[in-house]
Design a protein around this motif. Sequence first.
Motif, PDB file in Angstrom:
ATOM      1  N   LEU A 123      26.826  11.467  36.630  1.00 17.21           N
ATOM      2  CA  LEU A 123      25.450  10.982  36.625  1.00 17.21           C
ATOM      3  C   LEU A 123      24.724  11.456  37.877  1.00 17.21           C
ATOM      4  O   LEU A 123      25.300  11.429  38.970  1.00 17.21           O
ATOM      5  CB  LEU A 123      25.411   9.453  36.602  1.00 17.21           C
ATOM      6  N   VAL A 124      23.482  11.886  37.714  1.00 13.52           N
ATOM      7  CA  VAL A 124      22.620  12.137  38.862  1.00 13.52           C
ATOM      8  C   VAL A 124      21.990  10.797  39.198  1.00 13.52           C
ATOM      9  O   VAL A 124      21.335  10.186  38.344  1.00 13.52           O
ATOM     10  CB  VAL A 124      21.518  13.166  38.526  1.00 13.52           C
ATOM     11  N   SER A 125      22.214  10.320  40.416  1.00  9.84           N
ATOM     12  CA  SER A 125      21.618   9.041  40.792  1.00  9.84           C
ATOM     13  C   SER A 125      20.324   9.300  41.562  1.00  9.84           C
ATOM     14  O   SER A 125      20.236  10.230  42.357  1.00  9.84           O
ATOM     15  CB  SER A 125      22.586   8.190  41.617  1.00  9.84           C
ATOM     16  N   PHE A 126      19.333   8.476  41.252  1.00  4.21           N
ATOM     17  CA  PHE A 126      18.044   8.597  41.928  1.00  4.21           C
ATOM     18  C   PHE A 126      17.478   7.215  42.189  1.00  4.21           C
ATOM     19  O   PHE A 126      17.915   6.228  41.610  1.00  4.21           O
ATOM     20  CB  PHE A 126      17.066   9.457  41.116  1.00  4.21           C
ATOM     21  N   GLU A 168      18.445   1.771  42.067  1.00  9.07           N
ATOM     22  CA  GLU A 168      19.171   3.003  41.804  1.00  9.07           C
ATOM     23  C   GLU A 168      19.396   3.175  40.308  1.00  9.07           C
ATOM     24  O   GLU A 168      19.783   2.245  39.606  1.00  9.07           O
ATOM     25  CB  GLU A 168      20.514   2.979  42.539  1.00  9.07           C
ATOM     26  N   TYR A 169      19.115   4.377  39.838  1.00  9.07           N
ATOM     27  CA  TYR A 169      19.258   4.728  38.430  1.00  9.07           C
ATOM     28  C   TYR A 169      20.166   5.943  38.318  1.00  9.07           C
ATOM     29  O   TYR A 169      20.347   6.685  39.281  1.00  9.07           O
ATOM     30  CB  TYR A 169      17.893   5.071  37.817  1.00  9.07           C
ATOM     31  N   GLY A 170      20.703   6.153  37.120  1.00 12.35           N
ATOM     32  CA  GLY A 170      21.526   7.328  36.885  1.00 12.35           C
ATOM     33  C   GLY A 170      21.231   7.915  35.522  1.00 12.35           C
ATOM     34  O   GLY A 170      20.963   7.186  34.566  1.00 12.35           O
ATOM     35  N   ILE A 171      21.257   9.255  35.453  1.00 12.80           N
ATOM     36  CA  ILE A 171      21.103   9.954  34.178  1.00 12.80           C
ATOM     37  C   ILE A 171      22.189  11.012  34.089  1.00 12.80           C
ATOM     38  O   ILE A 171      22.660  11.524  35.100  1.00 12.80           O
ATOM     39  CB  ILE A 171      19.708  10.592  34.012  1.00 12.80           C
ATOM     40  N   ASP A 172      22.569  11.327  32.873  1.00 11.72           N
ATOM     41  CA  ASP A 172      23.620  12.308  32.627  1.00 11.72           C
ATOM     42  C   ASP A 172      23.240  13.638  33.272  1.00 11.72           C
ATOM     43  O   ASP A 172      22.161  14.170  33.023  1.00 11.72           O
ATOM     44  CB  ASP A 172      23.813  12.471  31.122  1.00 11.72           C
ATOM     45  N   VAL A 173      24.134  14.171  34.098  1.00  9.64           N
ATOM     46  CA  VAL A 173      23.858  15.411  34.820  1.00  9.64           C
ATOM     47  C   VAL A 173      23.599  16.570  33.860  1.00  9.64           C
ATOM     48  O   VAL A 173      22.844  17.497  34.177  1.00  9.64           O
ATOM     49  CB  VAL A 173      24.999  15.738  35.820  1.00  9.64           C
ATOM     50  N   LEU A 174      24.194  16.532  32.665  1.00  7.96           N
ATOM     51  CA  LEU A 174      24.022  17.618  31.709  1.00  7.96           C
ATOM     52  C   LEU A 174      22.617  17.674  31.110  1.00  7.96           C
ATOM     53  O   LEU A 174      22.227  18.684  30.525  1.00  7.96           O
ATOM     54  CB  LEU A 174      25.059  17.511  30.587  1.00  7.96           C
ATOM     55  N   THR A 175      21.840  16.602  31.238  1.00  8.16           N
ATOM     56  CA  THR A 175      20.486  16.593  30.701  1.00  8.16           C
ATOM     57  C   THR A 175      19.462  17.113  31.709  1.00  8.16           C
ATOM     58  O   THR A 175      18.324  17.370  31.339  1.00  8.16           O
ATOM     59  CB  THR A 175      20.067  15.176  30.253  1.00  8.16           C
ATOM     60  N   VAL A 176      19.866  17.248  32.967  1.00  7.98           N
ATOM     61  CA  VAL A 176      18.951  17.688  34.020  1.00  7.98           C
ATOM     62  C   VAL A 176      18.991  19.210  34.111  1.00  7.98           C
ATOM     63  O   VAL A 176      20.040  19.793  34.364  1.00  7.98           O
ATOM     64  CB  VAL A 176      19.317  17.061  35.379  1.00  7.98           C
ATOM     65  N   ARG A 177      17.862  19.836  33.892  1.00  8.40           N
ATOM     66  CA  ARG A 177      17.781  21.292  33.992  1.00  8.40           C
ATOM     67  C   ARG A 177      17.756  21.700  35.465  1.00  8.40           C
ATOM     68  O   ARG A 177      18.436  22.625  35.875  1.00  8.40           O
ATOM     69  CB  ARG A 177      16.523  21.765  33.267  1.00  8.40           C
ATOM     70  N   GLU A 178      16.907  21.015  36.261  1.00  6.52           N
ATOM     71  CA  GLU A 178      16.860  21.282  37.700  1.00  6.52           C
ATOM     72  C   GLU A 178      16.132  20.151  38.406  1.00  6.52           C
ATOM     73  O   GLU A 178      15.461  19.335  37.780  1.00  6.52           O
ATOM     74  CB  GLU A 178      16.216  22.629  38.010  1.00  6.52           C
ATOM     75  N   ASP A 220      29.992  -1.306  44.872  1.00  3.84           N
ATOM     76  CA  ASP A 220      29.372  -2.605  45.144  1.00  3.84           C
ATOM     77  C   ASP A 220      27.857  -2.617  44.988  1.00  3.84           C
ATOM     78  O   ASP A 220      27.153  -3.382  45.624  1.00  3.84           O
ATOM     79  CB  ASP A 220      29.766  -3.112  46.535  1.00  3.84           C
ATOM     80  N   ARG A 221      27.338  -1.735  44.153  1.00  2.51           N
ATOM     81  CA  ARG A 221      25.919  -1.774  43.831  1.00  2.51           C
ATOM     82  C   ARG A 221      25.763  -1.489  42.331  1.00  2.51           C
ATOM     83  O   ARG A 221      26.591  -0.807  41.738  1.00  2.51           O
ATOM     84  CB  ARG A 221      25.126  -0.778  44.672  1.00  2.51           C
ATOM     85  N   LEU A 222      24.717  -2.048  41.751  1.00  2.78           N
ATOM     86  CA  LEU A 222      24.471  -1.828  40.328  1.00  2.78           C
ATOM     87  C   LEU A 222      23.601  -0.597  40.140  1.00  2.78           C
ATOM     88  O   LEU A 222      22.600  -0.411  40.833  1.00  2.78           O
ATOM     89  CB  LEU A 222      23.792  -3.042  39.709  1.00  2.78           C
ATOM     90  N   LEU A 223      24.005   0.232  39.210  1.00  2.00           N
ATOM     91  CA  LEU A 223      23.278   1.453  38.885  1.00  2.00           C
ATOM     92  C   LEU A 223      22.852   1.339  37.430  1.00  2.00           C
ATOM     93  O   LEU A 223      23.685   1.078  36.558  1.00  2.00           O
ATOM     94  CB  LEU A 223      24.192   2.662  39.094  1.00  2.00           C
ATOM     95  N   ILE A 224      21.567   1.492  37.151  1.00  2.00           N
ATOM     96  CA  ILE A 224      21.037   1.393  35.800  1.00  2.00           C
ATOM     97  C   ILE A 224      21.114   2.779  35.173  1.00  2.00           C
ATOM     98  O   ILE A 224      20.542   3.741  35.700  1.00  2.00           O
ATOM     99  CB  ILE A 224      19.597   0.864  35.813  1.00  2.00           C
ATOM    100  N   VAL A 225      21.821   2.882  34.050  1.00  2.34           N
ATOM    101  CA  VAL A 225      22.017   4.167  33.382  1.00  2.34           C
ATOM    102  C   VAL A 225      20.920   4.352  32.332  1.00  2.34           C
ATOM    103  O   VAL A 225      20.697   3.479  31.499  1.00  2.34           O
ATOM    104  CB  VAL A 225      23.416   4.249  32.732  1.00  2.34           C
ATOM    105  N   LEU A 226      20.234   5.503  32.411  1.00  3.12           N
ATOM    106  CA  LEU A 226      19.108   5.789  31.530  1.00  3.12           C
ATOM    107  C   LEU A 226      19.371   7.002  30.653  1.00  3.12           C
ATOM    108  O   LEU A 226      20.107   7.904  31.032  1.00  3.12           O
ATOM    109  CB  LEU A 226      17.851   6.098  32.359  1.00  3.12           C
ATOM    110  N   ASP A 227      18.722   7.017  29.498  1.00  3.71           N
ATOM    111  CA  ASP A 227      18.626   8.198  28.653  1.00  3.71           C
ATOM    112  C   ASP A 227      17.133   8.434  28.475  1.00  3.71           C
ATOM    113  O   ASP A 227      16.478   7.777  27.668  1.00  3.71           O
ATOM    114  CB  ASP A 227      19.311   7.975  27.307  1.00  3.71           C
ATOM    115  N   LEU A 228      16.578   9.359  29.281  1.00  6.37           N
ATOM    116  CA  LEU A 228      15.130   9.545  29.298  1.00  6.37           C
ATOM    117  C   LEU A 228      14.594  10.147  28.010  1.00  6.37           C
ATOM    118  O   LEU A 228      13.396  10.095  27.754  1.00  6.37           O
ATOM    119  CB  LEU A 228      14.718  10.376  30.513  1.00  6.37           C
ATOM    120  N   ASN A 229      15.441  10.693  27.156  1.00  5.79           N
ATOM    121  CA  ASN A 229      14.996  11.162  25.843  1.00  5.79           C
ATOM    122  C   ASN A 229      14.516  10.006  24.981  1.00  5.79           C
ATOM    123  O   ASN A 229      13.723  10.190  24.070  1.00  5.79           O
ATOM    124  CB  ASN A 229      16.119  11.916  25.124  1.00  5.79           C
ATOM    125  N   ARG A 230      15.008   8.812  25.240  1.00  2.00           N
ATOM    126  CA  ARG A 230      14.604   7.626  24.469  1.00  2.00           C
ATOM    127  C   ARG A 230      13.341   6.977  25.013  1.00  2.00           C
ATOM    128  O   ARG A 230      12.863   5.999  24.458  1.00  2.00           O
ATOM    129  CB  ARG A 230      15.707   6.570  24.518  1.00  2.00           C
TER     130      ARG A 230
END
Length: 166
Positions: free
Chosen positions: A21-24, A30-40, A142-152
Amino acid sequence: MNNLPAVKGEVTKTSNEIIQLVSFELDGEEYGIDVLTVREIIRMPSVTKMPNTPDYVDGIINLRGMVVPIVSLRKRFSLMDRDHDRQSRILVMEVGDSLTGFIVDAVAEVIRISSAEIQPPPGIVQGNTAQECITGVVNHADRLLIVLDLNRLFSDEEKAVFETLE
């Protein structure tokens, strides 16, 4: 090409698939998205405003000859707007059949987790259109990361609008 579960709660505890996951950061969370969905990931360029677009669309940029619509995740998630700084970044991703850029406050790191670590989001956050993109929550370091699918994040009609901006 998305490794995240297609439906909330779909991941079983027996799954041990490793996901990156790319965390941002956005508004201190803090959020995370699948690294394979990020072009750059790019720094903030000059954004050209476009008339008659949804309020969460900041405008368009020229990315190596391609016109890319730029979405403010702060506005889309109804968060307080703020000025961009040197930490601000744009995550360029494929949404539908076109590239779209998402403005975030900062990009932190790439995290490797087991898909079994992704827990479904609490029921109270489900149902809102902008929150349909939340696929789960991960307790990481020890921190919560919200996982997103920005296509949705967008309806088919909204994706069609982005394609007209190209």
